[in-house]
Design a protein around this motif. Sequence first.
Motif, PDB file in Angstrom:
ATOM      1  N   GLN A   6       0.858  -1.189   0.000  1.00  0.00           N
ATOM      2  CA  GLN A   6       0.000   0.000   0.000  1.00  0.00           C
ATOM      3  C   GLN A   6       0.888   1.231   0.000  1.00  0.00           C
ATOM      4  N   LYS A   7       0.483   2.255  -0.741  1.00  0.00           N
ATOM      5  CA  LYS A   7       1.253   3.506  -0.727  1.00  0.00           C
ATOM      6  C   LYS A   7       0.334   4.659  -0.327  1.00  0.00           C
ATOM      7  N   TYR A   8       0.782   5.460   0.604  1.00  0.00           N
ATOM      8  CA  TYR A   8       0.025   6.636   1.026  1.00  0.00           C
ATOM      9  C   TYR A   8       0.830   7.883   0.665  1.00  0.00           C
ATOM     10  N   ARG A 150      10.379  13.849  -8.527  1.00  0.00           N
ATOM     11  CA  ARG A 150       9.168  14.203  -7.791  1.00  0.00           C
ATOM     12  C   ARG A 150       8.049  13.180  -8.040  1.00  0.00           C
ATOM     13  N   GLY A 151       7.330  12.861  -6.976  1.00  0.00           N
ATOM     14  CA  GLY A 151       6.260  11.864  -7.082  1.00  0.00           C
ATOM     15  C   GLY A 151       6.786  10.439  -7.071  1.00  0.00           C
ATOM     16  N   GLY A 152       8.089  10.280  -6.772  1.00  0.00           N
ATOM     17  CA  GLY A 152       8.748   8.977  -6.921  1.00  0.00           C
ATOM     18  C   GLY A 152       8.345   7.902  -5.927  1.00  0.00           C
ATOM     19  N   SER A 153       7.543   8.256  -4.920  1.00  0.00           N
ATOM     20  CA  SER A 153       7.108   7.205  -3.979  1.00  0.00           C
ATOM     21  C   SER A 153       6.242   6.163  -4.675  1.00  0.00           C
ATOM     22  N   ASP A 154       5.509   6.596  -5.701  1.00  0.00           N
ATOM     23  CA  ASP A 154       4.715   5.632  -6.477  1.00  0.00           C
ATOM     24  C   ASP A 154       5.637   4.558  -7.053  1.00  0.00           C
ATOM     25  N   THR A 155       6.788   5.017  -7.556  1.00  0.00           N
ATOM     26  CA  THR A 155       7.751   4.090  -8.165  1.00  0.00           C
ATOM     27  C   THR A 155       8.306   3.132  -7.113  1.00  0.00           C
ATOM     28  N   ALA A 207      -0.487  14.030 -15.960  1.00  0.00           N
ATOM     29  CA  ALA A 207      -1.512  13.628 -14.984  1.00  0.00           C
ATOM     30  C   ALA A 207      -0.793  13.209 -13.697  1.00  0.00           C
ATOM     31  N   GLY A 208      -0.637  14.157 -12.789  1.00  0.00           N
ATOM     32  CA  GLY A 208       0.198  13.963 -11.591  1.00  0.00           C
ATOM     33  C   GLY A 208      -0.302  12.906 -10.624  1.00  0.00           C
ATOM     34  N   VAL A 209      -1.446  12.306 -10.901  1.00  0.00           N
ATOM     35  CA  VAL A 209      -2.004  11.331  -9.963  1.00  0.00           C
ATOM     36  C   VAL A 209      -1.130  10.075  -9.840  1.00  0.00           C
TER      37      VAL A 209
HETATM   38 MG    MG Z   1       1.951  11.594  -6.108  1.00  0.00          MG
END
Ligand code: MG
Length: 401
Positions: A6-8, A150-155, A207-209
Motif C-alpha cells: 500500500q502507498k500513502y 518528484r512523485g517517486g514514492s509511487d515508483t 496527470a500527476g495522480v
Molecule cells: Mg503523487
Amino acid sequence: MALIVQKYGGSSVGTTDKIRAVAKRIVERKEKGDGVVVVVSAMGKTTDQLIGMAKEISQNPNKRELDMLMSTGEQISIALLSMALQELGYPSISLTGFQAGITTEGAHTKNRIKDINIENVKKHLEDGKVVIVAGFQGINEDGDITTLGRGGSDTSAVALAAKLNCTCEIYTDVDGIYNVDPRMYPNAKKLDSISYEEMMEMASLGAGVMEARAVEIACKYNIPIYVALNNGEKLGTYIKEYDETMEDRIITGLTASDDVLMVTINNVPYKAKNIATIFDRIAKHNVNIDMISQTASLDGYVNVSFTTSKEDMYTIDEITKELKKEIRTIEVYKEENITKISVVGIGMMKQSGVAAKVFCIFSNNDIEFKQVTTSEISISYTIDSKDKQKAVAALAKELNL
Ligand code: MG
Ligand code: ADP
Ligand code: ASP
C-alpha cells in the motif's frame, strides 16, 4: 498469507491525526491476515518546503546535497507511522530506501531503481511486522542517498510490489483516475479501469495522480495497480492490461502540464553537426527533452525549439554558456509560461481525425498553439499558459470527456 503493498501519498499523511488514521486502515488489512508493506511519502508539502530552504541558500543547489535533504521528509513519516502502529499494538518497522535494499543509478534527484534486495523486507514480514518503507529514495553504488524524481514514492511502491509479486494499492486524495484532473475540470468522469499504456502516457504528459515510471514498471511486470481515496470508502480505478471493456473509447483522457520550459535557439548555422552538438550537450547534462521543432533553413540558418522541465532551468543556462563558445552565432530564449495539453487514447490508433478535430476546437476558441507532437496514442500541443483553462474546458466539452 496474501501480500499487499500500500502507498500513502503526502496529503494522506499530512498531520499526525492523518497518520493515525492511516495506521487504522493498515490494521484493518492486517486483521484480514494479509502481510502488509507500506510505502509513504513525506508529510504534506514537506518536500516543497525542503526545496524552498535549499533555494534560500543557493539558486542552484548541489544535487547530491539536495537528495540528502529531500530524503529526510520520508524518514519523518515512516518513523511516525511505525510509532502509530505500535501504539495500536501491532508490530512494525520503518526502513529507509537503503535498509529496504533499494539500489539506484543515474543522476542525483532523478535516479532510477536498479534493483531491490528484498531479503530484509521479507525477513520482517515473516516476523509478522508491518514493513514501512520510505518512498522516493534509494542508495547508489557510491553509498550516497538518492531520490527518484518528484512523485517517486509511487515508483518505490510499484517496484516493491513487482519484487514481491503482489498488487499495489495507491491511496491518495482523489477517489480514482479521472479522464481529466478533477481539480482542473470539475465535470471530469471517473474511470473504472485504464490500461497501463494509457496511464503511462497520461502520467508522462502531466496527470500527476501517478508517476509514469511506476506505471512502466507495473506494465513490465504485470503488477495490477488500484488507485483509490485514502479512506477506502469509494471504489477506485484499476490500472491493468488493455481489455475489451476499454475498447469503445477513442479518447481516454486529457492532460495539461505547466512544468514546461520552452527553449528556442535562433541563428544556428544549418549543418547537421551543429544540431547534433546542441542535443549532445543537453544529453550529457542529463536533461530530458520533449518536443523538438526546427524551422526550415533561411539564409543558411535555422531556429531550433525544444521543451524540457522547469527543474532544468539552471542546467539549461550552463549548457547555453558552453554552446555559445562552440556555435558563436546562436541566441537562446527561454519561455516559462507554456502549457502542454494532450489528448490520450488507445482508440486513436484505429481512428483518424482526432488531430483535425482538436485544431478546429482551438481555432473556434481563438487559442493559438506553438508546437504539436504525436505518438501512437496521444497528441500534444504547447500553448500559452493564459489559455490553459479555456483550452481544457473547450476540449473536455467538445470531446465529451
Ligand atoms: Mg503523487
Ligand atoms: P499523492 O500526494 O497522494 O501522491 P498527488 O498530488 O501526487 O497525490 O496526486 C493526486 C492528485 O492528482 C489529485 O489531487 C488530482 O488533482 C491530481 N490529478 C491529476 N490528474 C488526475 C487524473 N486524471 N485523475 C485523478 N487525479 C488527477
Ligand atoms: N515526497 C516526494 C515528492 O513530493 C515523493 C512523493 O511524494 O512521491 O515529490
